[in-house]
Design an enzyme around this catalytic site. Structure first.
Site, PDB file in Angstrom:
ATOM      1  N   THR A 247       0.905  -1.130   0.000  1.00  0.00           N
ATOM      2  CA  THR A 247       0.000   0.000   0.000  1.00  0.00           C
ATOM      3  C   THR A 247       0.940   1.173   0.000  1.00  0.00           C
ATOM      4  O   THR A 247       2.129   1.010   0.194  1.00  0.00           O
ATOM      5  CB  THR A 247      -0.852  -0.109   1.293  1.00  0.00           C
ATOM      6  OG1 THR A 247      -1.645  -1.278   1.205  1.00  0.00           O
ATOM      7  CG2 THR A 247      -1.699   1.103   1.577  1.00  0.00           C
TER       8      THR A 247
ATOM      9  N   THR B 179      -3.971   1.811  -2.363  1.00  0.00           N
ATOM     10  CA  THR B 179      -3.477   0.432  -2.361  1.00  0.00           C
ATOM     11  C   THR B 179      -4.028  -0.404  -3.505  1.00  0.00           C
ATOM     12  O   THR B 179      -5.124  -0.122  -4.006  1.00  0.00           O
ATOM     13  CB  THR B 179      -3.867  -0.262  -1.025  1.00  0.00           C
ATOM     14  OG1 THR B 179      -3.287  -1.558  -0.977  1.00  0.00           O
ATOM     15  CG2 THR B 179      -5.363  -0.387  -0.845  1.00  0.00           C
TER      16      THR B 179
ATOM     17  N   ASN C 284      -3.434  -3.604  -2.553  1.00  0.00           N
ATOM     18  CA  ASN C 284      -3.288  -4.636  -1.533  1.00  0.00           C
ATOM     19  C   ASN C 284      -1.866  -5.182  -1.486  1.00  0.00           C
ATOM     20  O   ASN C 284      -0.994  -4.511  -0.983  1.00  0.00           O
ATOM     21  CB  ASN C 284      -4.343  -5.735  -1.667  1.00  0.00           C
ATOM     22  CG  ASN C 284      -4.556  -6.450  -0.330  1.00  0.00           C
ATOM     23  OD1 ASN C 284      -4.051  -6.001   0.686  1.00  0.00           O
ATOM     24  ND2 ASN C 284      -5.291  -7.535  -0.325  1.00  0.00           N
TER      25      ASN C 284
ATOM     26  N   ASP D  58      -8.973  -8.729   1.580  1.00  0.00           N
ATOM     27  CA  ASP D  58      -9.197  -7.963   2.819  1.00  0.00           C
ATOM     28  C   ASP D  58     -10.561  -8.261   3.440  1.00  0.00           C
ATOM     29  O   ASP D  58     -10.837  -7.828   4.560  1.00  0.00           O
ATOM     30  CB  ASP D  58      -9.062  -6.456   2.560  1.00  0.00           C
ATOM     31  CG  ASP D  58      -7.616  -5.977   2.698  1.00  0.00           C
ATOM     32  OD1 ASP D  58      -6.781  -6.763   3.177  1.00  0.00           O
ATOM     33  OD2 ASP D  58      -7.340  -4.827   2.337  1.00  0.00           O
TER      34      ASP D  58
ATOM     35  N   SER E 181     -10.443  -2.224   5.703  1.00  0.00           N
ATOM     36  CA  SER E 181      -9.060  -1.818   5.452  1.00  0.00           C
ATOM     37  C   SER E 181      -8.352  -1.513   6.767  1.00  0.00           C
ATOM     38  O   SER E 181      -8.996  -1.347   7.805  1.00  0.00           O
ATOM     39  CB  SER E 181      -9.079  -0.568   4.576  1.00  0.00           C
ATOM     40  OG  SER E 181      -7.785  -0.034   4.444  1.00  0.00           O
TER      41      SER E 181
ATOM     42  N   GLY F  35       1.436  -1.264   4.869  1.00  0.00           N
ATOM     43  CA  GLY F  35       1.843  -2.335   5.786  1.00  0.00           C
ATOM     44  C   GLY F  35       0.695  -3.166   6.325  1.00  0.00           C
ATOM     45  O   GLY F  35       0.851  -3.820   7.357  1.00  0.00           O
ATOM     46  N   GLY F  36      -0.472  -3.144   5.651  1.00  0.00           N
ATOM     47  CA  GLY F  36      -1.580  -4.009   6.064  1.00  0.00           C
ATOM     48  C   GLY F  36      -1.910  -3.806   7.536  1.00  0.00           C
ATOM     49  O   GLY F  36      -2.067  -2.671   8.004  1.00  0.00           O
TER      50      GLY F  36
END
Ligand code: GLY
Length: 560
Positions: free
Chosen positions: A372, A390, A392, A414, A443, A464-465
């Site tokens: 992202t 993003t 993803n 997600d 998200s 960084g999720g």
């Protein structure tokens, strides 16, 4: 190797920066852009110099990143933009991808109910309906001052004439070589006639330039209708993907109230659902506000213990309560309530509470889920923009729309494809984040603006999720509580805990030897060493803008 961990491995190759040396941030008085690509930051500064405002610049940077930072910059993905205007008002623009209308709850399960991650994490089957083009155009038309053709022009030129690949970007593309060669449309763009790129090569993207020109001429119809829509839908039909003409035509941007809380005399403005990142950030700040912090305790075992226990409760709540609020009644008021934070605070003791003993809180009045990129912008008028966008994973679904030159997202991962089953970030979810047609997947993106007296003092966010909110939070604390200069606040090593798995992940030098011993004595589990986020931040002090790009990445702060 698992997609996420392979991405992490790649990043770790470049993790030899020295945490203890903090160069000065970049200074500017008239404008500042910090993004994951210095070329894109320069594009934004040129727009500001032409008299554009921060929204014009943010839109120009968004399109430029789609060319110069293909791992995450995009027109095939989605994102969130938080804006704080110089009149003291704030807003947020949600251009998150949506589940296609033919999607359904069990679409990533086999006949025995087993989760099939290869379908949710790669290829056309993993793609949500893209929102970036609609979102950037919405922001420009409503809050910008320049015409679309002017802000998109630099991106077209960069795609058409190309730009020189530096070492890091060439390495980034090459790290995914084995993925790209599986798809002829991706191989055409992301290999050099089948070979790997080298530093110094000119990276030209003619198909992408053509798509950007259509957008320049026809606005959102240049992407969601006509030639580009034909290409997307044909590719979906040939590969089991679900996106239809109706999905594209019906894609809608939503302008939402940002979520806001106070922290030690500051106001923190951030993104609400369908992002869970802002909720985790504010919930954590509400809780941490109850602690006294001693300036010398930074990254001591007592400090890390406070952070980790806080994160466990916030991420446990995420797993049950967070999802797209247009589909599910997210108990936002309860989650962000300061009394609720105090109740949790009262449960934090001297020793770690195992995650197995922490459950999401029940709120009875309700009946009822690495790659992202972030950029921060400020203009001379005092307008501040914080954007996280993003596709993803790094390079999204890995598959380019043939002839249109852009990568599809793999954002469907997600969603919570099966209750309790971890996604690529190890996050679990439930009913709130199940797949439903037209719904936005939960998200972690946390574009944030911190205010003092209703003026922006810190603009930041991160990729960084699941690690996004904890990275953002630590930089906020470094800056506001520990008084670090912004570059030091960004550079300093970080830790992460997300309730499940029950372990503290950490960066190099984040947990020194005796700190580790003390944490273990408090019953904490020490997890993996890895890179946690890449924060792109701007601090505003006495009318001067200070831009800090994260040395974990290879971006650039440009000011004037
Ligand atoms: N795709 C990462 C996120 O939205 O959290």
């Amino acid at each position: 190797m698992h997609i996420f961990f392979r991405g992490v491995f790649f990043v770790l190759l470049f993790s030899s920066f020295v945490f203890t040396q903090h160069p000065d941030p970049v200074r500017g008085k008239n404008g500042m852009i910090v993004s994951a690509s210095k070329i894109a930051s320069e594009v934004g500064i040129q727009i500001l110099k032409k008299g554009g405002n921060a929204i014009d610049a943010a839109v120009a940077v968004g399109f430029a990143l789609a060319v110069t930072y293909p791992a995450a910059g995009n027109i095939g993905g989605g994102g969130f933009m938080v804006i704080h205007f110089n009149n003291g008002k704030s807003t947020s623009i949600d251009f998150r991808e949506k589940a296609p209308m033919y999607s359904h709850e069990k679409m990533y399960l086999d006949s025995n109910g087993n989760f099939l991650p290869h379908l949710s994490q790669e290829g056309e089957t993993s793609s949500g309906v893209p929102g970036s083009v609609a979102g950037l155009i919405y922001a420009l038309e409503k809050y910008g001052t320049l015409p679309l053709r002017e802000v998109i022009k630099p991106a077209i030129k960069l795609a058409e004439k190309g730009f020189i690949l530096d070492y890091r970007l060439a390495q980034s593309i090459n790290a995914f070589y084995s993925d790209f060669i599986k798809y002829p449309s991706s191989m055409k763009i992301f290999t050099k006639n089948g070979s790997k790129f080298e530093e110094g090569d000119r990276f030209i993207q003619k198909d992408l330039a053509k798509t950007l020109k259509l957008i320049s001429k026809k606005g959102r119809d240049g992407f969601y209708k006509g030639e580009v829509a034909d290409k997307i839908v044909n590719q979906m039909r040939n590969s089991g993907g679900l996106i239809t003409y109706e999905d594209l035509e019906n894609y809608k941007v939503v302008e939402r109230e940002p979520i806001i809380s106070t922290f030690k005399g500051y106001k923190v403005v951030t993104m609400g659902p369908p992002s869970g990142g802002g909720v985790i950030l504010l919930q954590s700040l509400n809780l941490l506000e109850n602690f006294e912090f001693n300036k010398d305790e930074w990254n001591s075992s007592s400090y890390i213990h406070k952070l980790v226990e806080t994160f466990k409760y916030a991420y446990a709540d995420r797993s049950k309560h967070l999802g797209d609020s247009d589909f599910y009644p997210v108990p936002l008021i309860e989650l962000l309530n300061k009394d609720y934070a105090q109740r949790i605070f009262a449960q934090i003791g001297e020793y770690a509470t195992p995650s197995s003993q922490i459950s999401p809180t029940e709120f009875p009045k309700y009946d009822e889920s690495q790659e992202t990129t972030h950029y921060s912008v400020i203009d001379k008028f005092g307008n501040a923009v914080s954007v996280t966008t993003t596709i993803n994973s790094a390079y999204g679904a890995k598959v380019v729309v043939d002839g249109a030159g852009f990568l599809l997202n793999n954002e469907m991962d997600d969603f919570s494809a099966k209750p309790g089953e971890p996604n690529q970030f190890g996050l679990t979810g439930s009913e709130a984040n199940k797949i439903e047609p037209g719904k936005r997947m939960l998200s972690s993106m946390t574009p944030t603006i911190v205010l003092k007296d209703d003026k922006a003092v810190l603009i930041l966010g991160s990729p960084g999720g699941s690690t996004i909110p904890t990275a953002v939070l630590q930089v906020v604390l470094n800056y506001l509580v520990f008084g670090m200069q912004v570059q030091a606040a960004v550079n300093s090593p970080r830790i992460h805990h997300q309730w499940l798995p029950d372990r503290i992940d950490f960066e190099d030098q984040a947990i020194l030897y005796d700190v580790k011993e003390n944490l273990i004595k408090k019953n904490h589990v020490i997890g993996e060493k890895r890179i946690l986020g890449r924060v792109e931040a701007i601090a505003i002090e006495n009318g001067i803008f200070y831009g800090a790009t994260d040395p974990r990445g290879y971006g650039g702060a440009v000011g004037y």
